[in-house]
Design an enzyme around this catalytic site. Sequence first.
Site, PDB file in Angstrom:
ATOM      1  N   CYS A  91       4.296  86.255  71.054  1.00 14.20           N
ATOM      2  CA  CYS A  91       4.241  86.395  69.600  1.00 14.20           C
ATOM      3  C   CYS A  91       2.784  86.391  69.121  1.00 14.20           C
ATOM      4  O   CYS A  91       2.062  87.349  69.348  1.00 14.20           O
ATOM      5  CB  CYS A  91       5.079  85.310  68.938  1.00 14.20           C
ATOM      6  N   HIS A 144      10.373  85.320  71.859  1.00 11.69           N
ATOM      7  CA  HIS A 144       9.994  84.010  72.383  1.00 11.69           C
ATOM      8  C   HIS A 144      10.842  83.571  73.576  1.00 11.69           C
ATOM      9  O   HIS A 144      11.879  82.919  73.397  1.00 11.69           O
ATOM     10  CB  HIS A 144      10.135  82.968  71.274  1.00 11.69           C
ATOM     11  N   GLU A 186      10.201  81.190  75.585  1.00 11.49           N
ATOM     12  CA  GLU A 186      10.160  79.726  75.725  1.00 11.49           C
ATOM     13  C   GLU A 186      11.241  79.028  74.910  1.00 11.49           C
ATOM     14  O   GLU A 186      11.527  77.840  75.115  1.00 11.49           O
ATOM     15  CB  GLU A 186       8.766  79.189  75.339  1.00 11.49           C
TER      16      GLU A 186
END
Length: 225
Positions: free
Chosen positions: A87, A196, A198
Amino acid sequence: MTARIGVITFPGTLDDVDAARAVRYAGAEPVDLWHADEDLRHVEAVIVPGGFSYGDYLRAGAIARFAPVMRPVIDSARRGLPVLGICNGFQILCEAGLLPGAMTRNERLRFICRDVELRVEQTDTAWTSGYTAGQEILIPLKSGEGRYVADPKTLDALDGEGRVVFRYAQPAPNGAMRDIAGVTSADRRVVGLMPHPEHAIDRATGPSADGLGLFTSVMSALVAN
């Protein structure tokens, strides 16, 4: 010996804790790197996480690109250090010249926060070897300046060289050119993507565990070296 993966924090970064958690899930040791650091502390890979570095003043990533920590990141990346930009981190890597293209405001100028399906286009990078080509993964997208753009010559080169790593499986919700969600450097060591991973490492806390593959992939790359 456990691999050490650096996670950078800039003023305004907000996904560094999640990135460090993903590193631990993958079996590595996260190492905190501050924007003012001039030494990478012998890490074997670096993650530039998401957030709003320096408040996204000027444009997203434009100030962070000049932070002291980015000097050794750029130098080390050019020598083969695996680097992942997520991002805002993707925006920073584009601003730093480690990845081609740029990120602009989403179509209709709306912030997007939703889960998206990505198609894995390339598995020969340090961060995607654990996937299969054509695999679709479900991970969150949350950004206001996530529209990937580049001139036609650059886009053709990325396609021709197999450097588009991820595409949106459906038409890009942010208007990204050619539905590009992530790209890689020529040596396949630096990868940036807008969604994302994660936030998708555990089914108990995310829409899937599909994002964990990026972090386990780099572990495999580090062991192989």
